[in-house]
Design a protein around this motif. Structure first.
Motif, PDB file in Angstrom:
ATOM      1  N   PRO A 364       0.813  -1.223   0.000  1.00 52.97           N
ATOM      2  CA  PRO A 364       0.000   0.000   0.000  1.00 52.97           C
ATOM      3  C   PRO A 364       0.848   1.275   0.000  1.00 52.97           C
ATOM      4  CG  PRO A 364      -0.887  -1.591   1.561  1.00 52.97           C
ATOM      5  CD  PRO A 364       0.426  -2.142   1.094  1.00 52.97           C
ATOM      6  N   GLU A 365       2.059   1.188   0.548  1.00 51.49           N
ATOM      7  CA  GLU A 365       2.936   2.364   0.574  1.00 51.49           C
ATOM      8  C   GLU A 365       3.528   2.675  -0.796  1.00 51.49           C
ATOM      9  OE1 GLU A 365       2.271   0.624   4.360  1.00 51.49           O
ATOM     10  OE2 GLU A 365       3.295  -0.290   2.633  1.00 51.49           O
ATOM     11  N   GLY A 366       3.580   1.672  -1.693  1.00 50.54           N
ATOM     12  CA  GLY A 366       4.087   1.912  -3.037  1.00 50.54           C
ATOM     13  C   GLY A 366       5.366   1.182  -3.384  1.00 50.54           C
ATOM     14  N   CYS A 367       5.945   0.431  -2.446  1.00 54.49           N
ATOM     15  CA  CYS A 367       7.194  -0.273  -2.737  1.00 54.49           C
ATOM     16  C   CYS A 367       6.938  -1.759  -2.974  1.00 54.49           C
ATOM     17  CB  CYS A 367       8.184  -0.094  -1.583  1.00 54.49           C
ATOM     18  SG  CYS A 367       7.699  -0.934  -0.051  1.00 54.49           S
ATOM     19  N   TRP A 368       8.006  -2.467  -3.307  1.00 54.21           N
ATOM     20  CA  TRP A 368       7.974  -3.924  -3.426  1.00 54.21           C
ATOM     21  C   TRP A 368       9.067  -4.517  -2.536  1.00 54.21           C
ATOM     22  CZ3 TRP A 368       6.779  -0.966  -7.687  1.00 54.21           C
ATOM     23  CH2 TRP A 368       5.636  -1.323  -8.423  1.00 54.21           C
TER      24      TRP A 368
END
Length: 522
Positions: A364-368
């Motif tokens: 959800p934060e945008g990273c992997w």
């Protein structure tokens, strides 16, 4: 001369040096492994460099009594050292007093909760095996962490005794079989069993000097310890992985890739793809990395071997894997995007499935995150760039950019635990390689501050902490150097670079990767 142009020339020259260096290095440049070094202390006292390995382990102990990386990354190496020191105490070594004190601190740490335990290679086998080995020496037994099955190593040993065929992926961790490792029908490749010093030593147990394969394995272990001054790396050789990742980072049409380097990558591709190096099984990650590097170098090869790793909605690294890899699927996207030999409809279908799967793995934060690396910055640069190259999935790429911007440190760096060269290089690449044109001032400023950190870091010669997953964490030094060079070269060629020329002060020629590696392996 304009300072940006001067830096561009220096960086290109350094990239040439690095490419030449990896083209002649048959082993790869890998930091020493606490886990593997301790395994040799325990099972290969006959090997030269034993005292140096003990001193290295004593010097690497952390203030809290553990060994290894932060958080749960300390468990596996600490278990390895504690077991080795328990064995060593029975030998009357002149370092006995120091070992005894160090051992008490290590056992005290193990009795406390080590926290969540990362998915490093073979942790599900290594942890219960080493806990059992340690408990044979202790009156008050250690508990096996609840997430691990204590029976798993026993089942493998029983299979080895029955002559069952073990998956090739287990050869790298053959030491968990103990004396039964000698029963596994595997032969060394150029002296190594599974690309692991620990596995090779376990296979050798009881057959030192017995036959040409054993003599080859002994020579290999001796060469490993000589290069490191006693300590040994976690995985070696990794020449194919190193060459593919370095070429992929630096091949942009402005630098000549050595012919021998390209030929070696072609030669690494077999019926089932490529492996990271001799003695290691083939996998889709190294296969895709080699294919992408060859395509960028102007010598593409057929990706036909990749299809055997295809599953319903993503690609596996190897048959029977427990955890899928985001970075591997991103690398496969990169390889398929540059391919011109496979049917377009099949490639498009695979790319669409992988892209959807990758978007589903984004936090959800945008990273992997990824199973091959401790830092989300590695997985994020792989996934964001692969999705960007497909020309779609802008929302996922945009989320990754926002996450990178939100997590920059005050000194311009990025990093999971502290600012590092490697993670900062990945963050800068994420920003610059995916940004819209013209680049927003916020993105350009963040990238400029990151590159300023990379310039300062080179002059200060900081250590690159281990972040890559093996049985414990390691640093592939040439790959990290290539990532740094790629980020700086990308920024130096960027239209915004001229506006930030003050961040590129006159400086001496950036050091070659080999200099840093020499320090890391001593």
């Amino acid at each position: 001369m304009d300072i940006v142009a001067a830096w561009t020339g220096l960086l290109d020259s350094t990239a040439d040096d690095l490419l030449t260096e990896v083209s002649v290095n048959e082993s790869g440049q890998v930091s020493p492994s606490i886990y593997e070094t301790a395994r040799l202390v325990s099972t290969a006292r006959w090997l030269d460099g034993h005292q140096e390995r003990l001193l290295y382990l004593l010097e690497q102990q952390r203030q809290d009594g553990s060994w290894g990386g932060p958080d749960g990354y300390a468990l596996v190496p600490t278990l390895s050292v504690v077991e080795a020191f328990l064995v060593e105490l029975s030998t009357g070594n002149r370092l006995r007093d120091r070992i005894h004190i160090s051992l008490a601190r290590g056992i005290s740490w193990l009795r406390r909760k080590p926290g969540s335990i990362p998915d490093t290679i073979a942790a599900e086998l290594i942890v219960p095996w080493l806990v059992e080995e340690i408990n044979q020496h202790l009156d008050h037994r250690l508990n096996t962490p609840s997430q691990f099955n204590r029976i798993a190593p026993h089942r493998l040993r029983e299979a080895a005794r029955k002559g069952s065929t073990l998956p090739a992926k287990l050869w790298h961790s053959l030491e968990v079989l103990g004396a039964d490792a000698a029963l596994v029908p595997v032969r060394p490749v150029n002296g190594t069993v599974g690309g692991s010093a620990a596995a090779t030593a376990a296979w050798l147990s009881g057959r030192e000097g017995a036959g040409p394969d054993a003599r080859s394995a002994i020579r290999h272990l001796d060469a490993l310890q000589q290069r490191g001054g006693g300590p040994v790396p976690g995985v070696s050789p990794i020449s194919v992985f190193e060459r593919a990742w370095v070429v992929s980072a630096l091949a942009d049409g402005s630098i000549a890739i050595p012919t021998g380097l390209v030929e070696s990558l072609h030669g690494a591709l077999g019926e089932h793809g490529a492996s990271a190096g001799a003695g290691l099984p083939t996998d889709s990650d190294d296969t895709a990395g080699v294919l992408y590097a060859l395509a960028k170098a102007g010598r593409p090869a057929s990706p036909a071997s990749l299809w055997e790793y295809e599953s319903t909605d993503h690609f596996q690294c190897f048959p029977g894997e427990r955890t899928p890899s985001t970075s591997t699927n991103a690398h496969i996207m990169d390889a398929l995007l540059l391919d011109t030999t496979e049917p377009p409809a099949r490639r498009r279908a695979a790319l669409t499935r992988i892209a959807a799967w990758l978007c589903g793995q984004q936090t959800p934060e945008g990273c992997w995150w990824d199973k091959w690396h401790a830092s989300p910055y590695y997985a994020t640069v792989c996934c964001a760039l692969a999705l960007h190259r497909t020309g779609g999935r802008r929302s996922a790429v945009g989320a990754a950019i926002r996450w990178v911007l939100d997590n920059q440190r005050p000194d311009g760096s990025w990093g999971r635990w502290t600012g590092t060269v490697e993670e900062t290089a990945y963050a800068v690449q994420t920003l610059l390689a995916t940004a819209r044109t013209p680049t927003s001032p916020v993105v350009a400023e963040a990238a400029a501050r990151g590159c300023a950190f990379l310039v300062r870091a080179d002059r200060a010669e900081p250590a690159n902490p281990p972040l890559w997953h093996d049985k414990d964490l390691y640093t592939p030094a040439a790959v990290v150097s290539a990532a740094r060079l790629a980020a700086l070269r990308m920024f130096a060629r960027h239209p915004e670079a001229a506006a930030h020329r003050h961040r590129f002060p006159p400086c001496p020629r950036p050091r070659r990767a080999g200099t840093a590696v020499g320090r890391a392996t001593r």
